[in-house]
Design a protein around this motif. Structure first.
Motif, short mmCIF file in Angstrom:
data_model
loop_
_atom_site.label_atom_id
_atom_site.label_comp_id
_atom_site.label_asym_id
_atom_site.label_seq_id
_atom_site.Cartn_x
_atom_site.Cartn_y
_atom_site.Cartn_z
N ILE A 137 0.89 -1.29 0.02
CA ILE A 137 -0.05 0.06 -0.23
C ILE A 137 0.75 1.29 -0.04
N GLU A 138 0.85 2.12 -0.88
CA GLU A 138 1.61 3.16 -1.11
C GLU A 138 1.23 4.07 -0.20
N ASN A 139 2.14 4.79 0.21
CA ASN A 139 2.05 6.07 1.18
C ASN A 139 1.32 5.36 2.66
N ALA A 140 1.33 4.22 2.92
CA ALA A 140 0.96 3.90 4.25
C ALA A 140 2.01 3.85 5.24
N THR A 141 1.76 4.00 6.42
CA THR A 141 2.67 3.96 7.54
C THR A 141 2.27 2.84 8.43
N ARG A 142 3.28 2.53 9.13
CA ARG A 142 2.83 1.11 9.96
C ARG A 142 2.01 1.84 11.11
N SER A 143 2.29 2.87 11.73
CA SER A 143 1.33 3.46 12.79
C SER A 143 -0.08 3.37 12.43
N LYS A 144 -0.47 3.74 11.12
CA LYS A 144 -1.77 3.91 10.44
C LYS A 144 -2.25 2.47 10.36
N LEU A 145 -1.45 1.53 10.20
CA LEU A 145 -2.07 0.18 9.76
C LEU A 145 -2.20 -0.63 11.25
N GLN A 146 -1.38 -0.03 12.02
CA GLN A 146 -1.70 -0.76 13.27
C GLN A 146 -2.96 -0.10 14.18
N GLN A 147 -3.32 1.22 13.84
CA GLN A 147 -4.34 1.77 14.22
C GLN A 147 -5.67 1.19 13.64
N ALA A 148 -5.67 0.85 12.35
CA ALA A 148 -6.54 0.25 11.46
C ALA A 148 -6.75 -1.28 12.08
N ALA A 149 -6.08 -2.09 12.40
CA ALA A 149 -5.98 -3.37 12.88
C ALA A 149 -6.74 -3.27 14.35
N LYS A 150 -6.19 -2.21 15.14
CA LYS A 150 -6.81 -2.16 16.57
C LYS A 150 -8.33 -1.93 16.33
N ALA A 151 -8.60 -1.03 15.27
CA ALA A 151 -10.01 -0.67 15.29
C ALA A 151 -10.91 -1.91 14.54
N GLY A 152 -10.39 -2.91 14.08
CA GLY A 152 -10.96 -4.26 13.65
C GLY A 152 -11.21 -4.12 12.12
N ARG B 154 -7.40 -8.17 3.92
CA ARG B 154 -8.21 -7.25 3.48
C ARG B 154 -8.21 -6.01 4.31
N VAL B 155 -8.35 -4.72 3.95
CA VAL B 155 -8.40 -3.62 4.73
C VAL B 155 -9.73 -2.91 4.23
N VAL B 156 -10.64 -2.83 5.56
CA VAL B 156 -12.06 -2.49 5.45
C VAL B 156 -12.28 -1.07 6.30
N LEU B 157 -13.03 -0.15 5.64
CA LEU B 157 -13.25 1.01 6.23
C LEU B 157 -14.51 1.48 6.12
N VAL C 23 -8.10 -11.03 7.98
CA VAL C 23 -7.23 -12.11 7.34
C VAL C 23 -8.43 -13.23 7.16
N ASN C 24 -8.64 -13.85 6.09
CA ASN C 24 -9.53 -14.82 6.02
C ASN C 24 -10.54 -14.48 6.67
N ASP C 25 -11.22 -13.23 6.51
CA ASP C 25 -12.53 -12.80 7.02
C ASP C 25 -12.59 -12.81 8.61
N VAL C 26 -11.34 -12.67 9.19
CA VAL C 26 -11.20 -12.56 10.46
C VAL C 26 -10.40 -11.28 10.94
N ALA C 27 -11.22 -10.39 11.76
CA ALA C 27 -10.34 -9.39 12.31
C ALA C 27 -9.08 -9.88 13.15
N VAL C 28 -7.94 -9.02 12.76
CA VAL C 28 -6.50 -9.50 13.35
C VAL C 28 -5.96 -8.25 14.03
N LYS C 29 -4.98 -8.82 15.01
CA LYS C 29 -4.02 -7.64 15.50
C LYS C 29 -3.02 -7.74 14.45
N SER C 30 -2.18 -6.33 14.66
CA SER C 30 -1.34 -5.84 13.85
C SER C 30 0.05 -7.03 13.81
#
Length: 347
Positions: A39-54, A76-79, A58-65
């Motif tokens: 993902i272009e322009n993505a930062t690790r902190s933003k991805l970790q926040q997205a994971a924390k928010a569910g 998948r990334v869903v917002l 991975v395989n349709d199950v929300a996972v931690k970072s």
């Protein structure tokens, strides 16, 4: 790995922004690191926040970072909001218009401006400004109104945009048929040996770093790409070159010059923000870092653009001034070179 089409997840009331399938050879890797490779322009902190928010599945199950991605996993990334291309909002952004008539518009894009909305850049793009300036821009298959070509965020220079469906089709065919003229100025690391030459080699997504494009000289992967170049000035440890594109692949100049050992100056994505040539002297290192401050982006400018007008049939050619950040950096290297004539340039 393959990015699939964005789609709406009706039951979850979320929009799918990204969908990646891990290859069979994928080694276990944290999901945040996995996504950063794609993902272009993505930062690790933003991805970790997205994971924390569910929002990372991975395989349709929300996972931690720290979840490990394994072969054939679907990530998948869903917002809660739709992808940016579905949110084209007109914004009153000043445009440097070089030419405009009822058929097309030529703009000089500044460095730092993204051409069209995408992940991490939902506003302030050239397209946002264009749809404010022009009503009813024609759409293409990628939902990028008026665009028939593009240049990178941190590359400055000329772009032509179609204002009608006919102009879009006509200009797109010119780019496909390679009848347009595109000249770039680039400052590259090292002393380019030949005064002029041609770089040829297929360009495709890097198998090691998905945010980079790579050259595959054997032609078994990627798309055919040809860049012609001419040396304009040799400045000890860097060279100013003019590049003429015969094809228009993503990151073509950046990938081609890295392939021949002359990465663009301060091109962070391709390693040009390291000191790749020169001495080990502390003063030299400080000089280069000062150049990086003057030019905080890759040294690449789309200087000249030529094409046939879709209505009049006239071949139109436009030229733009090299931006101040690049000229200031070049002037610093000129001064350094004048003061270093007794130093033998490295290849």
């Amino acid at each position: 790995m393959q990015e699939e089409q964005h789609q709406y997840l009706e039951k979850e009331e979320l929009y799918e922004h990204y969908n990646f399938v891990a290859t069979a050879g994928q080694e276990p890797l944290r999901v945040d690191k996995f996504l950063m490779n794609f993902i272009e322009n993505a930062t690790r902190s933003k991805l970790q926040q997205a994971a924390k928010a569910g929002n990372v599945l991975v395989n349709d199950v929300a996972v931690k970072s720290n979840h490990k991605v394994k072969p054939n996993d679907v990530v998948r990334v869903v917002l809660s909001y739709p992808p940016a291309e579905n949110l084209l909002v007109a914004e009153n952004i000043p445009l440097d218009i070089v030419f405009e008539d009822e058929t097309l518009i030529v703009v000089n894009k500044p460095a730092g401006m993204v051409v069209h909305p995408g992940h991490g850049n939902y506003s302030g793009t050239l397209v946002n400004g264009l749809i404010y300036h022009i009503e009813n821009l024609p759409s293409n298959s990628n939902e990028r109104p008026g665009l028939v070509h593009r240049i990178d965020k941190d590359t400055s220079g000329l772009l032509v945009v179609a204002k009608t469906e006919f102009a879009m089709a006509h200009l797109s065919k010119q780019f496909f048929d390679r009848t347009t003229e595109r000249l770039y100025y680039a400052l590259v690391w090292g002393n380019v040996e030949d005064d002029e030459g041609t770089i040829e080699g297929n360009i495709g997504r890097s198998l090691k770093n998905r945010l980079q494009m790579a050259v595959f000289p054997d032609g078994d992967f990627g798309k055919h790409a040809i860049t012609h170049y001419k040396v304009l000035e040799r400045l000890t440890y860097v060279t100013l070159v003019q590049c003429k594109l015969e094809t228009g692949r993503t990151h073509q100049i950046r990938a081609h010059f890295k392939h021949i050992g002359h990465t663009l100056f301060n091109d962070e994505r391709y390693g040009g923000n390291d000191i790749l040539k020169g001495t080990t002297f502390t003063k030299y290192k400080q000089f280069v870092h000062n150049c990086f401050k003057v030019l905080p982006r890759q040294a690449l400018h789309a200087k000249t653009l030529g094409f046939t007008h879709p209505i009049t049939g006239e071949f139109m050619k436009f030229d733009s001034n090299v931006p101040e950040d690049i000229t200031d950096c070049i002037e610093k290297w000129r001064t350094y070179s004048e003061n270093s004539k007794n130093i033998t340039p490295e290849d």
